[in-house]
Design a protein around this motif. Structure first.
Motif, PDB file in Angstrom:
ATOM      1  N   THR A   1      -3.637   2.752  31.459  1.00 45.95           N
ATOM      2  CA  THR A   1      -2.481   3.569  31.813  1.00 45.95           C
ATOM      3  C   THR A   1      -1.373   2.626  32.302  1.00 45.95           C
ATOM      4  O   THR A   1      -1.610   1.435  32.516  1.00 45.95           O
ATOM      5  N   GLN A   2      -0.181   3.174  32.497  1.00 44.31           N
ATOM      6  CA  GLN A   2       0.892   2.350  33.057  1.00 44.31           C
ATOM      7  C   GLN A   2       0.489   1.844  34.446  1.00 44.31           C
ATOM      8  O   GLN A   2       0.724   0.687  34.782  1.00 44.31           O
ATOM      9  N   ALA A   3      -0.157   2.711  35.226  1.00 47.77           N
ATOM     10  CA  ALA A   3      -0.614   2.298  36.558  1.00 47.77           C
ATOM     11  C   ALA A   3      -1.605   1.143  36.459  1.00 47.77           C
ATOM     12  O   ALA A   3      -1.581   0.206  37.265  1.00 47.77           O
ATOM     13  N   GLY A   4      -2.456   1.196  35.436  1.00 48.31           N
ATOM     14  CA  GLY A   4      -3.421   0.125  35.226  1.00 48.31           C
ATOM     15  C   GLY A   4      -2.738  -1.187  34.899  1.00 48.31           C
ATOM     16  O   GLY A   4      -3.088  -2.239  35.444  1.00 48.31           O
ATOM     17  N   ARG A   5      -1.748  -1.125  34.013  1.00 49.49           N
ATOM     18  CA  ARG A   5      -1.027  -2.350  33.642  1.00 49.49           C
ATOM     19  C   ARG A   5      -0.227  -2.892  34.827  1.00 49.49           C
ATOM     20  O   ARG A   5      -0.160  -4.099  35.046  1.00 49.49           O
ATOM     21  N   ASP A   6       0.347  -2.004  35.600  1.00 56.45           N
ATOM     22  CA  ASP A   6       1.090  -2.446  36.783  1.00 56.45           C
ATOM     23  C   ASP A   6       0.165  -3.143  37.780  1.00 56.45           C
ATOM     24  O   ASP A   6       0.512  -4.179  38.350  1.00 56.45           O
ATOM     25  N   LEU A   7      -1.011  -2.549  37.958  1.00 58.33           N
ATOM     26  CA  LEU A   7      -1.941  -3.140  38.930  1.00 58.33           C
ATOM     27  C   LEU A   7      -2.397  -4.523  38.473  1.00 58.33           C
ATOM     28  O   LEU A   7      -2.473  -5.463  39.269  1.00 58.33           O
ATOM     29  N   ILE A   8      -2.698  -4.663  37.186  1.00 59.26           N
ATOM     30  CA  ILE A   8      -3.103  -5.964  36.653  1.00 59.26           C
ATOM     31  C   ILE A   8      -1.999  -7.002  36.866  1.00 59.26           C
ATOM     32  O   ILE A   8      -2.257  -8.120  37.308  1.00 59.26           O
ATOM     33  N   ALA A   9      -0.772  -6.605  36.574  1.00 62.22           N
ATOM     34  CA  ALA A   9       0.350  -7.541  36.748  1.00 62.22           C
ATOM     35  C   ALA A   9       0.430  -8.015  38.194  1.00 62.22           C
ATOM     36  O   ALA A   9       0.694  -9.185  38.478  1.00 62.22           O
ATOM     37  N   LYS A  10       0.147  -7.109  39.098  1.00 59.29           N
ATOM     38  CA  LYS A  10       0.212  -7.441  40.520  1.00 59.29           C
ATOM     39  C   LYS A  10      -0.966  -8.326  40.935  1.00 59.29           C
ATOM     40  O   LYS A  10      -0.823  -9.217  41.777  1.00 59.29           O
ATOM     41  N   LEU A  11      -2.141  -8.084  40.323  1.00 56.52           N
ATOM     42  CA  LEU A  11      -3.351  -8.754  40.811  1.00 56.52           C
ATOM     43  C   LEU A  11      -3.667 -10.081  40.123  1.00 56.52           C
ATOM     44  O   LEU A  11      -4.422 -10.885  40.663  1.00 56.52           O
ATOM     45  N   VAL A  12      -3.113 -10.337  38.945  1.00 57.52           N
ATOM     46  CA  VAL A  12      -3.418 -11.595  38.262  1.00 57.52           C
ATOM     47  C   VAL A  12      -3.068 -12.819  39.123  1.00 57.52           C
ATOM     48  O   VAL A  12      -3.864 -13.755  39.209  1.00 57.52           O
ATOM     49  N   PRO A  13      -1.912 -12.819  39.788  1.00 53.80           N
ATOM     50  CA  PRO A  13      -1.632 -13.954  40.673  1.00 53.80           C
ATOM     51  C   PRO A  13      -2.667 -14.109  41.779  1.00 53.80           C
ATOM     52  O   PRO A  13      -3.034 -15.236  42.156  1.00 53.80           O
ATOM     53  N   VAL A  14      -3.158 -12.996  42.306  1.00 53.59           N
ATOM     54  CA  VAL A  14      -4.204 -13.056  43.331  1.00 53.59           C
ATOM     55  C   VAL A  14      -5.475 -13.641  42.734  1.00 53.59           C
ATOM     56  O   VAL A  14      -6.146 -14.474  43.354  1.00 53.59           O
ATOM     57  N   ALA A  15      -5.803 -13.232  41.513  1.00 54.37           N
ATOM     58  CA  ALA A  15      -7.004 -13.736  40.845  1.00 54.37           C
ATOM     59  C   ALA A  15      -6.912 -15.253  40.646  1.00 54.37           C
ATOM     60  O   ALA A  15      -7.902 -15.964  40.776  1.00 54.37           O
ATOM     61  N   ARG A  16      -5.707 -15.734  40.340  1.00 45.45           N
ATOM     62  CA  ARG A  16      -5.524 -17.191  40.208  1.00 45.45           C
ATOM     63  C   ARG A  16      -5.816 -17.883  41.538  1.00 45.45           C
ATOM     64  O   ARG A  16      -6.435 -18.947  41.573  1.00 45.45           O
ATOM     65  N   GLN A  17      -5.369 -17.275  42.615  1.00 44.50           N
ATOM     66  CA  GLN A  17      -5.629 -17.862  43.936  1.00 44.50           C
ATOM     67  C   GLN A  17      -7.117 -17.842  44.265  1.00 44.50           C
ATOM     68  O   GLN A  17      -7.634 -18.749  44.910  1.00 44.50           O
ATOM     69  N   ILE A  18      -7.798 -16.783  43.839  1.00 46.17           N
ATOM     70  CA  ILE A  18      -9.239 -16.669  44.090  1.00 46.17           C
ATOM     71  C   ILE A  18      -9.976 -17.789  43.362  1.00 46.17           C
ATOM     72  O   ILE A  18     -10.861 -18.437  43.927  1.00 46.17           O
ATOM     73  N   THR A  19      -9.613 -18.031  42.108  1.00 47.28           N
ATOM     74  CA  THR A  19     -10.213 -19.124  41.351  1.00 47.28           C
ATOM     75  C   THR A  19      -9.948 -20.456  42.049  1.00 47.28           C
ATOM     76  O   THR A  19     -10.851 -21.278  42.228  1.00 47.28           O
ATOM     77  N   GLU A  20      -8.716 -20.644  42.478  1.00 45.58           N
ATOM     78  CA  GLU A  20      -8.346 -21.874  43.174  1.00 45.58           C
ATOM     79  C   GLU A  20      -9.168 -22.066  44.446  1.00 45.58           C
ATOM     80  O   GLU A  20      -9.700 -23.147  44.709  1.00 45.58           O
ATOM     81  N   GLU A  21      -9.294 -20.991  45.208  1.00 45.88           N
ATOM     82  CA  GLU A  21     -10.038 -21.066  46.476  1.00 45.88           C
ATOM     83  C   GLU A  21     -11.517 -21.359  46.227  1.00 45.88           C
ATOM     84  O   GLU A  21     -12.129 -22.169  46.925  1.00 45.88           O
ATOM     85  N   THR A  22     -12.083 -20.723  45.206  1.00 52.27           N
ATOM     86  CA  THR A  22     -13.500 -20.932  44.888  1.00 52.27           C
ATOM     87  C   THR A  22     -13.748 -22.382  44.471  1.00 52.27           C
ATOM     88  O   THR A  22     -14.744 -22.993  44.843  1.00 52.27           O
ATOM     89  N   LEU A  23     -12.795 -22.935  43.707  1.00 47.44           N
ATOM     90  CA  LEU A  23     -12.959 -24.292  43.166  1.00 47.44           C
ATOM     91  C   LEU A  23     -12.397 -25.363  44.089  1.00 47.44           C
ATOM     92  O   LEU A  23     -12.403 -26.555  43.728  1.00 47.44           O
ATOM     93  N   ALA A  24     -11.925 -24.971  45.253  1.00 47.03           N
ATOM     94  CA  ALA A  24     -11.286 -25.927  46.170  1.00 47.03           C
ATOM     95  C   ALA A  24     -12.107 -27.195  46.429  1.00 47.03           C
ATOM     96  O   ALA A  24     -11.536 -28.282  46.547  1.00 47.03           O
ATOM     97  N   PRO A  25     -13.458 -27.090  46.515  1.00 49.52           N
ATOM     98  CA  PRO A  25     -14.231 -28.315  46.780  1.00 49.52           C
ATOM     99  C   PRO A  25     -14.269 -29.296  45.605  1.00 49.52           C
ATOM    100  O   PRO A  25     -14.785 -30.396  45.763  1.00 49.52           O
ATOM    101  N   LEU A  26     -13.752 -28.915  44.444  1.00 48.25           N
ATOM    102  CA  LEU A  26     -13.843 -29.779  43.262  1.00 48.25           C
ATOM    103  C   LEU A  26     -12.473 -30.311  42.841  1.00 48.25           C
ATOM    104  O   LEU A  26     -11.461 -29.616  42.980  1.00 48.25           O
ATOM    105  N   ASN A  27     -12.448 -31.520  42.301  1.00 47.57           N
ATOM    106  CA  ASN A  27     -11.213 -32.040  41.726  1.00 47.57           C
ATOM    107  C   ASN A  27     -11.062 -31.540  40.283  1.00 47.57           C
ATOM    108  O   ASN A  27     -11.946 -30.866  39.754  1.00 47.57           O
ATOM    109  N   ALA A  28      -9.945 -31.885  39.671  1.00 47.89           N
ATOM    110  CA  ALA A  28      -9.626 -31.328  38.352  1.00 47.89           C
ATOM    111  C   ALA A  28     -10.690 -31.655  37.311  1.00 47.89           C
ATOM    112  O   ALA A  28     -11.085 -30.803  36.508  1.00 47.89           O
TER     113      ALA A  28
END
Lengths: 146, 146
Positions: free
Chosen positions: B105-132
């Motif tokens: 739905t439009q609400a679904g697409r809006d929510l994804i747009a809002k949460l993708v940046p958060v998901a990137r941060q989650i990946t970053e935080e999870t991988l914080a102990p590792l280098n590139a």
DNA sequence: TCAAATATATTTGCATACATACAAAACTTC
DNA sequence: GAAGTTTTGTATGTATGCAAATATATTTGA
């Protein structure tokens, strides 16, 4: 004013996300575990029983749970199922009236002895796509994540 | 008759088992995900919604589930919760009377747009102990396991 | 010493996750 | 076109896994 490419993140692909990949790899492993273990014990039950047989002095429910990475609520259920099968026994602590003291039964130790070789095969099967160096590397990297 | 050292396996340590380590690493990630996502969506709900928005032609329930690595029973529950929140909608297929055709739905697409940046941060935080280099290596090794 | 902070265990509710079994519809093949 | 196979969706039961609330017992610190 210049454009900095690092400000522009690439597309978001699930396959590049550590969480998605951890979930899939874990699922694959669990399928192998369930199949090769032939329904004798679940992975968590096996880990819990192995840990309890390692420490094999009496230990409290919560303390054992922490050694296996389970919270208190999960631990209760896992131990209830192990006790129902007489693989683990429980006594009230004399010194700390909140605690149950847990230990393995002879049947529990016998079952572990029988299943450890199977568990080794499960690890081997799960890691089959990797060579020795890759296996060591993967374990080392995973260990850094928690 | 000689002794072959490869016949004698070393002690069995949980920490050397891929399954145990995968479970712990996944748990750590899930804790980060739940906390940083602030209860908006679970990890599986997020993955499902992202996938659906990627394919964004109508798709059947089972087919979507397979793209996210879920079995049919799990998929049904996840989609029921997403539909209850109007993030996904469902229509009966005209051509195949077994199927529901799913779309965001439009609400679904809006929510994804809002949460993708958060998901990137989650990946970053999870991988914080590792280098590139370690991060790339880990993703590559995990991808080989399924 | 007594109040506050901790630790232990339990319970409930919600969310995956898989096995299994089932029914309905569609597809394949002869 | 009928038979056999596959796909889709549903339902149930079991097993983690976490959050939050509760109760009890222990330890700590002012």
């Amino acid at each position: 004013m210049t454009v900095d490419a690092t400000d522009v993140p690439g597309p978001y692909h699930l396959e590049d996300q550590i969480g998605f990949m951890l979930r899939l790899a874990n699922q694959r492993h669990m399928a192998i575990f369930t199949e090769m273990m032939g329904g004798e014990l679940t992975a968590v039950q096996f880990s819990t029983l192995v840990r309890l047989s390692e420490v094999d002095g009496p230990i409290s429910q919560n303390a054992l749970g922490r050694l296996v990475g389970m919270d208190a609520a999960t631990t209760k259920g896992v131990l209830a199922r192990l006790m129902a099968r007489d693989l683990v026994k429980m006594e009230k602590s004399q010194t700390d009236k909140r605690r149950y003291m847990l230990s393995t039964t002879q049947a529990g130790r016998d079952l572990i002895a029988k299943l450890v070789p199977v568990a080794r095969q499960i690890t081997e099967e799960t890691l089959a796509p990797l060579n020795a160096k890759e296996r060591a590397s993967l374990l080392r990297l995973l260990a850094k994540l928690y």
